[in-house]
Scaffold this active site. Structure first.
Site, PDB file in Angstrom:
ATOM      1  N   ASP A  72       0.602  -7.814   2.841  1.00 54.80           N
ATOM      2  CA  ASP A  72       0.767  -6.482   2.252  1.00 54.80           C
ATOM      3  C   ASP A  72       2.266  -6.239   2.085  1.00 54.80           C
ATOM      4  O   ASP A  72       2.920  -5.677   2.966  1.00 54.80           O
ATOM      5  CB  ASP A  72       0.130  -5.452   3.189  1.00 54.80           C
ATOM      6  CG  ASP A  72       0.149  -4.041   2.633  1.00 54.80           C
ATOM      7  OD1 ASP A  72       0.729  -3.831   1.548  1.00 54.80           O
ATOM      8  OD2 ASP A  72      -0.387  -3.141   3.295  1.00 54.80           O
ATOM      9  N   SER A  77       4.512   1.861   8.203  1.00 52.24           N
ATOM     10  CA  SER A  77       4.287   0.646   7.417  1.00 52.24           C
ATOM     11  C   SER A  77       5.534   0.293   6.608  1.00 52.24           C
ATOM     12  O   SER A  77       6.100   1.137   5.916  1.00 52.24           O
ATOM     13  CB  SER A  77       3.109   0.845   6.470  1.00 52.24           C
ATOM     14  OG  SER A  77       1.925   1.075   7.189  1.00 52.24           O
ATOM     15  N   HIS A  86       0.818  -1.219   0.000  1.00 54.14           N
ATOM     16  CA  HIS A  86       0.000   0.000   0.000  1.00 54.14           C
ATOM     17  C   HIS A  86       0.850   1.266   0.000  1.00 54.14           C
ATOM     18  O   HIS A  86       0.346   2.349  -0.279  1.00 54.14           O
ATOM     19  CB  HIS A  86      -0.978   0.004   1.189  1.00 54.14           C
ATOM     20  CG  HIS A  86      -0.362   0.261   2.519  1.00 54.14           C
ATOM     21  ND1 HIS A  86      -0.056  -0.737   3.415  1.00 54.14           N
ATOM     22  CD2 HIS A  86      -0.004   1.417   3.140  1.00 54.14           C
ATOM     23  CE1 HIS A  86       0.451  -0.203   4.515  1.00 54.14           C
ATOM     24  NE2 HIS A  86       0.493   1.104   4.377  1.00 54.14           N
TER      25      HIS A  86
END
Length: 524
Positions: free
Chosen positions: A368, A441, A330
């Protein structure tokens, strides 16, 4: 503990028969800096209700004298019961009047001055951009930010002690990210001090900014009322006071980031030179600090972390090789040009490198993950050791460019490995209590015990019903999931080595969707 003996509560109230009594009392935490003479330092915002000129007084760069406040204020300093000693801090407790609340000692005090800390103010402006809507205080609406860099000096004759000295201190200039800290303050100030006086919270130095590290962020968890309390560095000779709590909560927009804002004690003392000189107070120099050398692995997780920017989106990444980086899908899904900035280190400046995505998991994949190949090698890079086992409850840390990442490099937060979620005996998800924020992230999760890379951060937790974010509940992809395809890719150069990440079974998909089977989907 010695830290508790060096801290106190400061209460400010207007006398009932004063010309313009203000509601109160108002209170915060404080630190006893000296018993020869008795001096207490606290956060200046506790005096805000009593300023003659109102909040506009905080905008001036000069010291505020007592006549800037309404007349006839009563200042009290509350301390733990008598008969305690803190020899490691050089503070002996003299006898003093006791209050009915649990035998607490109560001292009358007078204000010397309110002092702005210029170095801290400049660091605030640099680190916390207005566009990012930073707020500080007990509620998302925050407090008056103009008061954050103001501190109050109190003269407390009741603390005078024959032969009393200054609190043992350390300079902040040599602090390192990830170094341990202990914060001491009184939640809710003077409310039930017999229950809450001088509570302790352990954390690490999360980030640093400003001249000689005038601004410090820590993940030690503090509550409203602890402002003005102390942050201490452990040492074999006893704790050393290094900073003062400026704000107990930090918010970025509506998101609580779970960090506490500190101001270097050395920076406050430099700003207070004229005030203390006028009062005839000689301040011993603040020594520098040489932190203990960390034993063990020799691994440097800060050197593995990198800022990953893809168009307007940005996040973190972890370097596995001089030209190979892992991050989250992402972070790079925008498809814009990709830029990677490895964290600077000894012999390595912060250099922006171009990269290309060689693999990214599909939207349907529970993992992810994205793999980035850099156009140039990162110089002097030492690859991380990869973990092959996970121990629930072990101490861990997260390195990432959340919170202050753009302005001050990667932040470090510490916690424990709270859960290892396995499917068919294979770990597929790691949960930690480290504070994780937007921008973290893709950053590395590291074992504090072994120094090994445990995984990469995928997300924290958000309650979509309440709109609340929980930074201390977060999820990571175990490195044992990623290591086999990475090794295959390094041998063959074929991105199809990662294709198995898109073919996870139902149990893995259920774990990463935060669902139980059978059962309704979670709102998290």
């Amino acid at each position: 503990m010695a830290e508790e003996r060096a801290c106190c509560v400061v209460s400010v109230s207007g006398l009932p028969d004063a010309p313009t009594p203000a509601a109160g009392p108002w209170s915060c935490s404080g630190v006893v800096l000296s018993r020869g003479p008795g001096l207490v330092l606290c956060q200046g915002a506790v005096f805000a209700p009593f300023l003659r000129d109102g909040p506009a007084a905080w905008a001036q760069p000069r010291t505020l004298r007592p006549d800037a406040l309404r007349p006839r204020l009563r200042l009290l300093v509350l301390q733990p019961p008598a008969g305690t000693r803190a020899p490691a801090l050089g503070l002996d407790a003299p006898a003093a009047p006791q209050s009915p609340a649990g035998g607490l000692r109560q001292h009358e005090a007078r204000l010397l001055a309110l002092v702005p800390c210029g170095a801290f103010q400049r660091a605030l402006a640099r680190a916390f951009g207005r566009a990012e809507q930073w707020r500080f205080g007990g509620e998302p609406a925050g407090d008056d930010l103009r008061a954050l860099h103001w501190f109050a000096w109190l003269r407390v004759p009741g603390l005078d002690s024959p032969g009393g000295g200054w609190t043992a201190r350390a300079g902040a200039g040599c602090l390192r990210k990830g170094e341990g800290l202990l914060a001491c303050g009184s939640p809710f100030g003077a409310l039930c001090p017999d229950l809450f006086l001088n509570t302790l919270s352990r954390g690490v130095v999360s980030n640093l900014a400003g001249e000689e590290n005038a601004l410090i962020l820590t993940d030690a968890r503090c509550l409203p009322g602890t402002e003005g309390g102390g942050a201490f560095l452990p040492s074999p000779a006893g704790p050393r006071l290094v900073a003062v709590i400026a704000a107990s909560f930090c918010w970025k927009g509506a998101e609580w980031v779970g960090l506490t804002l500190l101001c270097s004690l050395a920076a406050i003392l430099r700003s207070s030179t004229s005030v203390l000189d006028e009062a005839g107070i000689a301040v011993p120099p603040v020594p520098g600090w040489a932190g203990a050398v960390q034993a063990g692995s020799g691994q440097d997780p800060l050197a593995w972390a990198a800022l990953v920017e893809c168009g307007a989106a940005w996040g973190s990444g972890v370097l596995l090789a001089p030209r190979l980086l892992l991050t989250c899908q992402h972070v790079v899904e925008a498809g814009a040009p990709l830029h990677v900035t490895p964290a600077p280190g000894p012999g390595r400046a912060a250099t922006v490198l171009r990269g290309r995505v060689v693999f990214a998991t599909e939207e349907s994949s529970p993992f992810d993950v994205a793999v980035v190949e850099l156009e140039e090698s990162v110089p002097a890079f030492v690859p991380p050791r990869l973990a092959d086992t996970f121990l629930p409850g072990e101490e861990v840390s997260v390195v990432g460019f959340g919170a202050l990442g753009h302005a001050c490099g990667p932040s470090v937060t510490a916690g424990v490995l709270s859960a290892v979620v396995a499917v068919a005996g294979r770990p597929v998800m790691l949960q930690t209590t480290c504070a994780v924020h937007g921008g973290s992230s893709g950053g590395p999760l590291v074992s504090s015990r072994s120094g090994c890379l445990l995984g990469i951060v995928a997300s924290n937790t958000r309650d979509t019903g309440a709109g609340a974010t929980y930074p201390h509940l977060n999820f990571c992809v175990p490195i044992t999931i990623l290591q086999p395809p990475v090794a295959r890719y390094c041998r063959t150069g074929d991105p199809s080595a990662f294709a198995a990440l898109n073919r996870a079974g139902k149990g893995v998909r259920a774990a990463w969707r935060l669902q139980r089977q059978p059962g309704p989907p979670s709102k998290l």
